[in-house]
Design a protein around this motif. Structure first.
Motif, short mmCIF file in Angstrom:
data_model
loop_
_atom_site.label_atom_id
_atom_site.label_comp_id
_atom_site.label_asym_id
_atom_site.label_seq_id
_atom_site.Cartn_x
_atom_site.Cartn_y
_atom_site.Cartn_z
N CYS A 28 0.82 -1.20 0.00
CA CYS A 28 0.00 0.00 0.00
C CYS A 28 0.87 1.26 0.00
O CYS A 28 0.63 2.18 -0.79
CB CYS A 28 -0.94 -0.01 1.20
SG CYS A 28 -2.13 1.35 1.22
N CYS A 32 0.80 3.94 -2.95
CA CYS A 32 0.40 5.32 -2.66
C CYS A 32 1.37 6.33 -3.28
O CYS A 32 0.96 7.42 -3.68
CB CYS A 32 0.33 5.56 -1.16
SG CYS A 32 -1.11 4.84 -0.34
N MET A 41 -2.00 11.39 0.22
CA MET A 41 -1.73 10.03 0.68
C MET A 41 -0.67 9.97 1.79
O MET A 41 -0.40 8.90 2.33
CB MET A 41 -1.27 9.16 -0.51
CG MET A 41 -2.26 9.10 -1.67
SD MET A 41 -3.94 8.65 -1.18
CE MET A 41 -3.70 6.98 -0.62
N CYS A 44 -1.59 8.18 5.00
CA CYS A 44 -1.73 6.74 4.72
C CYS A 44 -0.34 6.08 4.64
O CYS A 44 -0.11 5.04 5.25
CB CYS A 44 -2.49 6.56 3.40
SG CYS A 44 -2.91 4.85 3.02
N ASP A 48 1.03 3.26 7.09
CA ASP A 48 1.45 1.98 6.50
C ASP A 48 2.84 1.59 7.01
O ASP A 48 3.07 0.44 7.41
CB ASP A 48 1.52 2.07 4.97
CG ASP A 48 0.17 2.03 4.29
OD1 ASP A 48 -0.80 1.53 4.87
OD2 ASP A 48 0.10 2.52 3.13
N CYS A 87 -6.62 3.84 5.83
CA CYS A 87 -6.69 3.21 4.50
C CYS A 87 -8.13 3.03 4.06
O CYS A 87 -8.43 3.14 2.87
CB CYS A 87 -5.96 1.86 4.51
SG CYS A 87 -4.16 2.02 4.54
N HIS A 90 -9.83 5.64 1.74
CA HIS A 90 -9.44 5.77 0.33
C HIS A 90 -10.06 4.64 -0.50
O HIS A 90 -10.16 3.52 -0.03
CB HIS A 90 -7.92 5.76 0.21
CG HIS A 90 -7.26 6.81 1.05
ND1 HIS A 90 -7.25 8.14 0.71
CD2 HIS A 90 -6.60 6.71 2.24
CE1 HIS A 90 -6.62 8.83 1.65
NE2 HIS A 90 -6.21 7.98 2.60
N CYS A 95 -5.43 0.35 -0.90
CA CYS A 95 -5.81 0.86 0.42
C CYS A 95 -6.89 -0.02 1.05
O CYS A 95 -6.83 -0.33 2.24
CB CYS A 95 -6.30 2.31 0.32
SG CYS A 95 -5.00 3.52 0.03
N CYS A 98 -5.31 -3.22 2.17
CA CYS A 98 -4.51 -2.98 3.38
C CYS A 98 -5.42 -2.83 4.60
O CYS A 98 -5.14 -3.40 5.66
CB CYS A 98 -3.65 -1.73 3.19
SG CYS A 98 -2.51 -1.43 4.56
#
Length: 114
Positions: A28, A32, A41, A44, A48, A87, A90, A95, A98
């Motif tokens: 992810c 991104c 992003m 995120c 991650d 996530c 999105h 995402c 994830c």
């Protein structure tokens, strides 16, 4: 089933969930970086990376039977939940995948901690 077999099975289930979460978070974060609006992003990507790292640490602590595994597990649950929430906002496939892996990891970690 002997206690040691049940424990090994329980360990393997949480270790598998942690491993799947690590892979999903790494995929992810990388995906991104290729999105049109990378700035959007950033939260995120950061989660991650944090999630993948705490899952690696948690897996190591569980695998070696560390006395500190329960403490790290609590942090892992918190970060995985935050990553799933972020996530989940999105619509990108990576995402959503994830978020699903993070939610599954949270559940596996909670069951292990119980």
């Amino acid at each position: 089933m002997p206690a040691s077999s049940a424990s090994a099975t329980q360990n393997q289930a949480v270790l598998d969930a942690l491993s799947r979460c690590i892979a999903a978070c790494e995929l992810c974060a990388d995906a991104c970086l290729h999105e049109d609006n990378i700035q959007m992003m950033v939260p995120c990507i950061r989660l991650d990376r944090d999630c993948a790292d705490i899952c690696r640490l948690t897996a190591a602590f569980i695998a070696r039977g560390s006395d500190h595994a329960q403490h790290v597990l609590k942090e892992c649950i918190e970060i995985c939940q935050k990553c799933a929430d972020e996530c989940g906002k999105h619509q990108h496939d990576h995402c959503q995948q994830c978020a699903a892996a993070c939610r599954a990891c949270v559940e596996a970690c909670r069951q292990y901690a119980a």
